[in-house]
Design an enzyme around this catalytic site. Structure first.
Site: not given
Length: 330
Positions: A57, A217
């Site tokens: 991320h 995700h």
């Protein structure tokens, strides 16, 4: 799949180690257990603020370690929570005796492992703020309840600024919670991310399909729709956020348009322009803006819209100085 890789099992360790070398003026990397800590931590008499979660991320979370934001960040494997041991170690590394705030995204692994770490560090005064800003779905593959997504970095900014001005743990926690209570996000994918460990897409999308309401995700979202114009897609992100925050006019907000890793800034600004127009149509004042790929999902093509409703105190904390790799101001 083409990626810059050596041993996939060493991907995170090698990347984070090099990140530390590149930004040694701001932070350092503790290799075993793995965490990133700001230079000069702990600061005497100051509350420590940490966060963490699965890698993939970037620049969240390590990119927001530094003066005015996080004191430490704990990166786990790609899309997987860090274990309790490095979270405990990072907690102790930033504890000056004034206590430590954990900012945790609402994913089951993150919540459980931060809770366990707090139990292991039971001699440290620890509070927790859970971020669950994603309005797309109530439950997902990784969560019970709403997911924590791009709004997390706005909570980190508020909390870090509160700690930097010398607020006590109760105050830092309350302000972070106020930010978490007033931030909402929603995202979409034009294409799913490719895992460096498997080389596979997380889900398949046709050339003319868009997944609305994805998580960071690569989780599927609310629905799959045909590709359409940027303005129409932006409305499908912005309107649910406006509705969930119950914005009716007169409010002041921070608007964050976030790229998921493979979306050019030029496209993000198209989204920003339309999202701002939708807010202004409702009589909402956009007082601050941020546009860029700050909370990504590896190489996902996509974007999210985040709105933080602010009062004068939250806005002052948002405006406070910060020196981190990914966010520097003042």
């Amino acid at each position: 799949m083409k990626k810059f890789l050596n041993d996939p099992a060493q991907f995170v360790d090698q990347s984070v180690a090099a990140f530390g070398l590149a930004h040694a003026d701001i932070l350092s990397v503790h290799p075993d257990p793995l965490y990133v800590v700001r230079n000069g931590a702990p600061v005497a008499g100051r509350v420590g603020v940490i966060s963490g979660g699965g890698s993939g991320h970037e620049p969240m979370h390590a990119g927001f370690v530094g003066e005015g934001m996080l004191d430490a960040a704990v990166p786990g494997p790609v899309f997987t929570s860090p274990s309790p041991d490095p979270i405990e170690a990072a907690t102790r590394a930033v504890d000056s005796g004034a206590g430590v705030l954990h900012i945790v995204k609402n994913y089951t692994g993150d919540v459980l492992n931060f809770e366990t770490a707090a139990e292991l560090a039971d001699d440290v005064e620890i509070t927790t703020v859970l971020v669950n800003d994603d309005v797309a779905v109530e439950d997902s593959l990784y969560t019970a309840g709403r997911r924590g997504v791009a709004g997390t970095i706005l909570v980190e900014k508020i909390a870090g600024a509160s700690a930097a001005r010398g607020d006590d743990l109760a105050t830092v926690t309350a302000l972070a919670q106020r930010a978490a209570d007033n931030v909402r996000s929603m995202g979409l994918a034009l294409d799913s991310p490719v895992s460096p460990s498997t080389g596979e897409h997380s889900f398949d999308l046709g050339d003319d399909e868009v997944e609305i309401g994805i998580g960071i995700h690569g989780e599927p979202g609310r629905r799959r729709i045909p590709m359409t114009t940027s303005d129409e897609l932006t409305d499908q992100l912005t309107d649910p956020v406006i509705e969930d925050l119950a914005l009716t006019g007169g409010e002041k907000v921070v608007l964050l348009v976030n790229g998921m890793g493979a979306t050019p800034d030029s496209e993000l600004y198209l989204i920003y322009g339309r999202a701002r127009a939708r807010l202004e149509e409702k009589g909402v004042e956009v007082v601050r803006s941020k546009v860029g790929s700050l909370v990504t999902s590896l190489d996902m093509a996509g974007a999210s819209v985040t709105v933080l409703k602010v009062d004068d105190e939250l806005l002052a904390l948002y405006d406070a100085p910060a020196t981190t790799v990914a966010w520097t101001q003042g």
